[in-house]
Design a protein around this motif. Structure first.
Motif, PDB file in Angstrom:
ATOM      1  N   THR A 131       0.817  -1.219   0.000  1.00 29.64           N
ATOM      2  CA  THR A 131       0.000   0.000   0.000  1.00 29.64           C
ATOM      3  C   THR A 131       0.846   1.262   0.000  1.00 29.64           C
ATOM      4  O   THR A 131       0.309   2.373  -0.090  1.00 29.64           O
ATOM      5  N   GLY A 132       2.153   1.117   0.133  1.00 25.35           N
ATOM      6  CA  GLY A 132       3.030   2.281   0.098  1.00 25.35           C
ATOM      7  C   GLY A 132       2.774   3.272   1.220  1.00 25.35           C
ATOM      8  O   GLY A 132       2.917   4.482   1.022  1.00 25.35           O
ATOM      9  N   GLY A 133       2.393   2.766   2.387  1.00 26.38           N
ATOM     10  CA  GLY A 133       2.149   3.646   3.524  1.00 26.38           C
ATOM     11  C   GLY A 133       0.719   4.122   3.658  1.00 26.38           C
ATOM     12  O   GLY A 133       0.354   4.709   4.688  1.00 26.38           O
ATOM     13  N   LEU A 134      -0.116   3.880   2.659  1.00 26.07           N
ATOM     14  CA  LEU A 134      -1.500   4.352   2.718  1.00 26.07           C
ATOM     15  C   LEU A 134      -2.293   3.645   3.806  1.00 26.07           C
ATOM     16  O   LEU A 134      -3.152   4.253   4.447  1.00 26.07           O
ATOM     17  N   LEU A 135      -1.999   2.373   4.022  1.00 25.46           N
ATOM     18  CA  LEU A 135      -2.690   1.655   5.094  1.00 25.46           C
ATOM     19  C   LEU A 135      -2.347   2.267   6.445  1.00 25.46           C
ATOM     20  O   LEU A 135      -3.219   2.446   7.298  1.00 25.46           O
ATOM     21  N   ASP A 136      -1.088   2.613   6.640  1.00 23.88           N
ATOM     22  CA  ASP A 136      -0.682   3.210   7.918  1.00 23.88           C
ATOM     23  C   ASP A 136      -1.373   4.539   8.173  1.00 23.88           C
ATOM     24  O   ASP A 136      -1.666   4.887   9.322  1.00 23.88           O
ATOM     25  N   ARG A 137      -1.633   5.305   7.122  1.00 23.39           N
ATOM     26  CA  ARG A 137      -2.337   6.581   7.298  1.00 23.39           C
ATOM     27  C   ARG A 137      -3.747   6.334   7.816  1.00 23.39           C
ATOM     28  O   ARG A 137      -4.240   7.063   8.696  1.00 23.39           O
ATOM     29  N   VAL A 138      -4.400   5.315   7.281  1.00 23.63           N
ATOM     30  CA  VAL A 138      -5.751   4.971   7.731  1.00 23.63           C
ATOM     31  C   VAL A 138      -5.722   4.512   9.178  1.00 23.63           C
ATOM     32  O   VAL A 138      -6.547   4.937  10.004  1.00 23.63           O
ATOM     33  N   LEU A 139      -4.757   3.667   9.520  1.00 21.53           N
ATOM     34  CA  LEU A 139      -4.686   3.136  10.874  1.00 21.53           C
ATOM     35  C   LEU A 139      -4.333   4.217  11.882  1.00 21.53           C
ATOM     36  O   LEU A 139      -4.830   4.212  13.014  1.00 21.53           O
ATOM     37  N   GLU A 140      -3.488   5.147  11.478  1.00 24.78           N
ATOM     38  CA  GLU A 140      -3.144   6.265  12.362  1.00 24.78           C
ATOM     39  C   GLU A 140      -4.376   7.107  12.661  1.00 24.78           C
ATOM     40  O   GLU A 140      -4.582   7.556  13.791  1.00 24.78           O
ATOM     41  N   LYS A 141      -5.203   7.291  11.655  1.00 22.34           N
ATOM     42  CA  LYS A 141      -6.430   8.069  11.839  1.00 22.34           C
ATOM     43  C   LYS A 141      -7.344   7.434  12.880  1.00 22.34           C
ATOM     44  O   LYS A 141      -7.982   8.133  13.682  1.00 22.34           O
ATOM     45  N   HIS A 142      -7.386   6.110  12.868  1.00 20.62           N
ATOM     46  CA  HIS A 142      -8.290   5.396  13.769  1.00 20.62           C
ATOM     47  C   HIS A 142      -7.623   4.936  15.059  1.00 20.62           C
ATOM     48  O   HIS A 142      -8.304   4.398  15.939  1.00 20.62           O
ATOM     49  N   GLY A 143      -6.311   5.136  15.170  1.00 20.04           N
ATOM     50  CA  GLY A 143      -5.615   4.684  16.364  1.00 20.04           C
ATOM     51  C   GLY A 143      -5.553   3.172  16.481  1.00 20.04           C
ATOM     52  O   GLY A 143      -5.725   2.613  17.564  1.00 20.04           O
ATOM     53  N   VAL A 144      -5.299   2.519  15.353  1.00 22.13           N
ATOM     54  CA  VAL A 144      -5.276   1.052  15.298  1.00 22.13           C
ATOM     55  C   VAL A 144      -3.885   0.585  14.861  1.00 22.13           C
ATOM     56  O   VAL A 144      -3.247   1.217  14.013  1.00 22.13           O
ATOM     57  N   GLU A 145      -3.421  -0.527  15.425  1.00 22.45           N
ATOM     58  CA  GLU A 145      -2.123  -1.076  15.061  1.00 22.45           C
ATOM     59  C   GLU A 145      -2.275  -2.261  14.108  1.00 22.45           C
ATOM     60  O   GLU A 145      -3.342  -2.861  14.014  1.00 22.45           O
ATOM     61  N   ARG A 146      -1.177  -2.592  13.424  1.00 17.54           N
ATOM     62  CA  ARG A 146      -1.157  -3.717  12.483  1.00 17.54           C
ATOM     63  C   ARG A 146       0.071  -4.584  12.739  1.00 17.54           C
ATOM     64  O   ARG A 146       0.915  -4.263  13.573  1.00 17.54           O
ATOM     65  N   MET A 147       0.162  -5.670  11.983  1.00 21.76           N
ATOM     66  CA  MET A 147       1.363  -6.492  12.019  1.00 21.76           C
ATOM     67  C   MET A 147       2.531  -5.695  11.462  1.00 21.76           C
ATOM     68  O   MET A 147       2.379  -4.979  10.467  1.00 21.76           O
ATOM     69  N   ALA A 148       3.685  -5.829  12.072  1.00 21.08           N
ATOM     70  CA  ALA A 148       4.874  -5.138  11.577  1.00 21.08           C
ATOM     71  C   ALA A 148       5.388  -5.832  10.327  1.00 21.08           C
ATOM     72  O   ALA A 148       5.228  -7.033  10.152  1.00 21.08           O
ATOM     73  N   GLY A 149       5.990  -5.043   9.446  1.00 19.60           N
ATOM     74  CA  GLY A 149       6.638  -5.626   8.287  1.00 19.60           C
ATOM     75  C   GLY A 149       6.059  -5.166   6.964  1.00 19.60           C
ATOM     76  O   GLY A 149       4.996  -4.544   6.912  1.00 19.60           O
ATOM     77  N   PRO A 150       6.754  -5.483   5.874  1.00 17.24           N
ATOM     78  CA  PRO A 150       6.314  -5.077   4.545  1.00 17.24           C
ATOM     79  C   PRO A 150       5.226  -5.969   3.961  1.00 17.24           C
ATOM     80  O   PRO A 150       4.433  -5.522   3.134  1.00 17.24           O
TER      81      PRO A 150
END
Length: 209
Positions: free
Chosen positions: A83-102
């Protein structure tokens, strides 16, 4: 007879994992292995593996839906996954974490182990248990290789090796991976990974819920 009213589970006490459909079986296996009874799973389509641009907007909607249903504790069963960082932007907005890694190929091996082999694996084609089970549906038919095997060189000509990251010990899946390597004209390697960082990742998320 007195009828008792069924009460809806309190979602605030649950951990909702929103994961890629490609790792659904593995998330449920870890849930059972660790006894994470309060973990619930919902998945985005596995086909998003081929369409990473769809992951972030779909995740945004999935989290909003989960919040509306009362889930306070959410964990995302995705790495960046193209996602090129786009997923992280969404998760940051919602305060949600994901699995680490590419990508899942990294966290299945464990990020420390993956860091040691990433450069050497640059020209390798990864397969997992899921991709072995769905090889025809995910590769042969969509790419037209079942009818036009001459296209194999176009799609896989830059790869040198097929690496099967095995979550389980299943001789039938081993056969699929070996056959796929031969079909694609690639050297073959099998790595037994179990669930890698998925296990401690889900354990931490569940402990924090």
């Amino acid at each position: 007879m007195v009828k008792t009213k069924k009460t809806k589970p309190n979602q605030t006490d649950r951990l909702l994992v929103i994961a890629c459909g490609m790792i659904a079986r593995e998330v449920l296996a870890v849930k059972e292995q660790l006894g994470l009874d309060h973990l619930e799973l919902t998945c985005l389509p596995a086909e998003f593996h081929f369409h990473p641009d769809r992951i972030a907007p779909a995740m945004d909607k999935a989290i909003e839906k989960a919040r509306a249903e009362g889930y306070e504790h959410i964990f995302v069963g995705y790495a960046d996954c193209g996602t090129g960082g786009l997923l992280d932007r969404v998760l940051e907005k919602h305060g949600v974490e994901r699995m680490a890694g590419p990508h899942c190929f990294a966290f299945y091996q464990g990020m420390d182990a993956y860091a040691k082999v990433a450069d050497d694996d640059m020209m390798s084609f990864y397969m997992t248990d899921f991709l072995c089970r769905q090889f025809d549906a995910f590769f042969m038919k969509p790419l037209g290789l079942d009818k036009h095997p001459e296209l194999i060189k176009d799609y896989f000509g830059n790869y040198e090796k097929l690496i099967y990251l095995a979550q389980t010990d299943d001789p039938e899946l081993d056969k699929v991976a070996e056959k796929a390597a031969a079909l694609l004209g690639l050297a073959y390697e099998r790595r037994s990974t179990d669930f890698g960082d998925l296990t401690p990742g889900l354990a931490r998320a569940a402990a924090n819920a």
